[in-house]
Design a protein around this motif. Structure first.
Motif, PDB file in Angstrom:
ATOM      1  N   LYS A 802      32.636 -61.367 -23.924  1.00  0.00           N
ATOM      2  CA  LYS A 802      32.127 -61.076 -22.583  1.00  0.00           C
ATOM      3  C   LYS A 802      30.674 -61.518 -22.477  1.00  0.00           C
ATOM      4  CE  LYS A 802      35.101 -57.049 -21.773  1.00  0.00           C
ATOM      5  NZ  LYS A 802      35.132 -55.593 -21.422  1.00  0.00           N
ATOM      6  N   VAL A 804      27.331 -62.444 -19.364  1.00  0.00           N
ATOM      7  CA  VAL A 804      26.832 -62.471 -17.999  1.00  0.00           C
ATOM      8  C   VAL A 804      25.956 -63.714 -17.863  1.00  0.00           C
ATOM      9  CG1 VAL A 804      25.464 -61.320 -16.232  1.00  0.00           C
ATOM     10  CG2 VAL A 804      26.895 -59.968 -17.786  1.00  0.00           C
ATOM     11  N   ASN A 818      29.917 -62.418 -13.985  1.00  0.00           N
ATOM     12  CA  ASN A 818      30.490 -61.914 -15.224  1.00  0.00           C
ATOM     13  C   ASN A 818      31.542 -62.887 -15.748  1.00  0.00           C
ATOM     14  OD1 ASN A 818      29.055 -59.408 -15.343  1.00  0.00           O
ATOM     15  ND2 ASN A 818      30.400 -58.629 -13.710  1.00  0.00           N
TER      16      ASN A 818
END
Length: 819
Positions: A802, A804, A818
């Motif tokens: 993950k 950003v 995101n």
């Protein structure tokens, strides 16, 4: 140890039995690299247990070729590294010859190099572009005398190499040059086994009369004979393009210390090498002594060329309009460390565009490049890196002489090579306190004489040094009509004026920059500010984006739309200049440069027809429409997702094609057939004024050349809403495939209308598990880049995690997405 990634076993001699043929092994794998200096060679070879705290500094694993500046050359936030670096590996040496020599053959290392076997320095070299060889036989033998060292290194031989591109005013090229002076082992390094006597060089002179009826072939050899053997037998074979032996001879030699002319063959009606049919013969030379056999094969070609005095260029008795481009050894992600396959891909793209000539600027290129020019049919101007800065002292001059000698001798046999370049922009001062024109002229004369002495069959040339133009055989002035000076419609007038000033003229470097993905509905608007000047030379400060008189390079929009018009005009004019030898556009591929930090992609010269990763710009197809023979058609605007204007307004659609005629369809409706007429600017008459639908549009073309048909299609959005000043950014994920996410950012006004003329700087960032794919030097591969039509794109390695991503434009709120 180093893996044998590619092994080339050369041909056995038919004149004497041989137990082994010599071997040339590319050393590509199992290298370690350090981007700093060491206290001394002992730090590279001292025994340290892996993981021990005293194992400092920390080395990283790399493969060759490798460039120290693969990433930092286009890092927008730092200057590229100039200083020492180290490479080390372990060699598994198995020379098959009883008295054989083991050599390291470097195809190019930048810029100063020291080579060590264990702690013994075995060789040094200055110059980043010529080939050189180090004999490591004796050092290996000395190392093997120690049983302790043999055990410590498991029978392998420690090899360490120090490279250094530190600034040095007594070296060429100058650091004022408009390209990076790279460091590293950025061309292939080979481990070579040869017998006690081998061939150092073979010089093959293939001549033919202008009618192509009578060919002559002479072969001269130079030997590597460190043990001073007294005699050898040399055998020469000439093989035709199908591999059939057509002539052969054998000679016993008692003098192996100097160059020896072995043979002169007469060849009746040889098949000629040309740009359309690059026919190659093979000269196979075999050297036999009591200690072994050495065989080397050289590809050669029979061709006759001539620069007519005050006239055009002739190849094999026929006028050939030189249609050229130019290249630097520079690519996204690797800088100068191009693999053979990468180089091949680049040259095939050039040939598919229709190129028949290339200037390899501003230094001796890889032998791989020359081999490709031979086999593809691309004429070559190759030059030494005496580029800008003035003239240094004795050390400087000796390097220039050495590099010129090496370039000519190492590339002597290539039929593609027709010009040896002696310098570039030598009227550009700055490296020395004194700028002495007479001293430069004197040294230029010396180099000119040296070149003709080494190779009387080829021409000499320089670009942009008017006070030396009478010295060389061929001269190229500086003509940048429509970019650094004047307007592009002045091109023919200015060129003819310069043509008349010298006996042999060839125009190197023309064109301009374009920011990939940026387009314009009114690309020639900047020309309204610029007056026709009757001159088009580049002057000091013209490349700057600030100050000085109005010029397109400073005041234009750097759009692909403008540069396509400029190229289109030049190319159609060149077809109407029967006296013209030809020209070479600068440059085929965008490349990095330390002197252009403010360009839309920082530290990039963006004059290429393809980006640094070989992605084609629209201008590639303009050249293809004039030069390529295979039918093609390309609608301008494949990288233009949103066009704009008023509802109901007519807009021009251009098709670049080499076909005889083309029919355009817009949203399924035919807008008629048009004939291609080269003088009909723009797009040789293949242009239509049409009205787009508001919103989505589809445009296609069907083009015909004889019985062949080609098609092209694009889709885009037509925006009629007008925008006000930029107010915010919209960031979104556009794609996610194979672990790579593509993210884009758009500039919007306060009513969410895209600002299609926005050229603000945007800085991308990333936090989390992923990694930005940046420092590539492309419009979609830089974390700091100017918007193109109010948008920009970058990619991210997601690494199954993950993250950003962010986009920041000065004065606006930062946008996030995101991943």
């Amino acid at each position: 140890m180093v893996k044998h990634s590619a092994v080339f076993i050369f041909i056995f001699s038919v004149f004497a039995p041989a137990v082994f043929a010599q071997q040339k092994i590319r050393l590509t794998d199992d290298w370690q690299f350090l981007k700093q200096d060491l206290g001394g060679i002992w730090e590279a070879v001292r025994p340290v247990k892996k993981g021990a705290p005293e194992e400092v500094p920390l080395w990283t694993n790399v493969t060759l070729p490798h460039c120290v500046n693969a990433k930092d050359a286009v890092d927008p936030d730092v200057n590229y590294y100039q200083g020492p670096a180290w490479y080390r590996t372990l060699l598994n040496v198995k020379n098959p010859y009883a008295k054989g020599r083991t050599l390291l053959h470097f195809e190019g290392v930048g810029q100063k190099t020291d080579v060590y076997i264990y702690t013994t320095k075995v060789g040094s070299h200055v110059g980043g572009y010529d080939e050189w060889t180090v004999d490591i036989t004796d050092a290996i033998a000395a190392f093997k005398k120690s049983d302790t060292l043999q055990k410590q290194f498991n029978g392998k031989i420690p090899l360490s190499i120090r490279t250094d591109n530190s600034r040095d005013l007594e070296m060429i090229p100058s650091n004022l040059s408009d390209f990076n002076v790279y460091s590293g082992i950025y061309r292939y390094l080979n481990l070579v086994y040869v017998p006690s006597v081998s061939l150092d060089k073979i010089f093959v002179q293939a001549d033919v009369d202008s009618l192509g009826k009578e060919g002559k072939l002479s072969v001269r050899t130079r030997f590597y004979n460190p043990l001073n053997a007294a005699t050898a037998t040399v055998s020469i074979k000439l093989l035709d393009p199908f591999g059939k032996t057509i002539q052969q001879t054998q000679k016993v030699l008692s003098d192996l210390k100097s160059d020896v002319e072995i043979v002169n063959f007469n060849v009746k009606a040889p098949q000629l090498w040309s740009t359309e049919k690059p026919t190659l013969y093979t000269v196979e030379t075999t050297l036999t002594t009591k200690d072994g056999v050495f065989t080397q094969a050289e590809k050669i070609g029979f061709r006759h060329f001539r620069f007519a005095t005050k006239g055009p260029f002739f190849l094999n008795g026929k006028r050939l309009l030189i249609r050229g481009t130019q290249r630097h050894e520079d690519a996204a992600g690797v800088a100068a460390a191009l693999t053979e396959e990468m180089i091949r891909q680049e040259f095939i793209l050039m040939k598919e565009m229709g190129v028949n000539f290339i200037r390899l600027g501003h230094y001796q290129n890889s032998r791989i490049a020359l081999n490709l020019c031979d086999s593809l049919g691309i004429l070559v101007w190759e030059e030494i890196p005496w580029c800008r800065g003035g003239l240094g002292g004795p050390v400087y001059k000796e390097q220039a002489r050495r590099m010129l000698t090496n370039m000519i001798e190492q590339h002597y046999n290539h039929p593609a090579a027709i010009i040896w370049g002696l310098g570039n922009e030598n009227d550009w001062p700055g490296d020395q306190p004194d700028f002495d024109k007479e001293a430069i002229r004197s040294f230029m004369k010396e180099l000119n004489d040296l070149s003709h002495g080494l190779d009387p069959s080829r021409k000499t040339a320089i670009r942009r040094c008017d006070f030396c133009k009478d010295i060389v055989d061929v001269y190229s002035p500086s003509i940048w009509a429509g970019w650094y000076r004047g307007i592009y419609t002045e091109y023919k007038q200015v060129t003819e004026e310069e043509f008349n000033k010298v006996n042999h003229f060839l125009h190197m470097e023309w064109g301009g920059d374009s920011h990939a993905g940026r387009h314009s509905e009114n690309p020639d608007k900047a020309l309204q500010q610029i007056k026709a000047q009757g001159t088009a030379d580049e002057r000091a400060g013209d490349a700057s984006l600030y100050g000085g008189a109005a010029r397109v390079s400073k005041d234009g929009d750097w759009s692909e739309s403008y540069i396509c018009n400029l190229f289109d005009w030049h190319l159609k004019e060149q077809e109407t200049m029967p006296w013209l030898t030809g020209a070479a556009q600068w440059i085929f591929r965008d490349f990095s440069t330390p002197i252009r930090p403010d360009n839309p992609v920082p530290y990039m010269n963006q004059k290429g027809l393809v980006e640094r990763d070989l992605a084609k710009k629209e201008s590639y197809y303009v050249f293809q429409s004039y030069w390529a023979t295979k039918p093609m058609a390309h609608i301008y605007g494949h990288s233009w997702p949103v066009r704009w204007g008023a509802e109901g307004e007519e807009k021009m659609v251009k098709v670049y094609s080499n076909c005889d005629e083309a029919e355009l369809f817009v949203n399924g409706k035919s807008y008629g057939v048009k004939k291609r007429k080269s003088p009909d600017f723009p797009a040789a008459g293949l242009r239509w004024n049409v009205v787009f639908n508001k919103g989505e549009n589809s445009v296609s073309v069907v083009a015909r050349k004889g019985k062949e048909t080609v098609r092209d299609e694009i889709k885009f959005h037509y925006q009629t809403e007008k925008w006000s000043k930029p107010a915010k950014l919209l960031m979104e994920k556009m794609a996610d495939e194979n672990g790579v996410a593509t993210i884009g950012v758009k500039m919007l006004d306060d009513k969410n209308v895209q600002c299609l003329d926005a050229a603000n700087w945007v800085r991308f960032g990333l936090t989390g598990d992923g990694e930005l794919i940046d420092d590539l030097g492309t419009s979609s591969g830089s974390r700091l880049v100017q918007l193109y039509n109010g948008r920009a794109v970058i990619r991210v390695k997601t690494k199954n995690g993950k993250s950003v991503a962010s986009a920041k434009v000065e004065g606006l709120p930062t946008a996030f997405v995101n991943l």
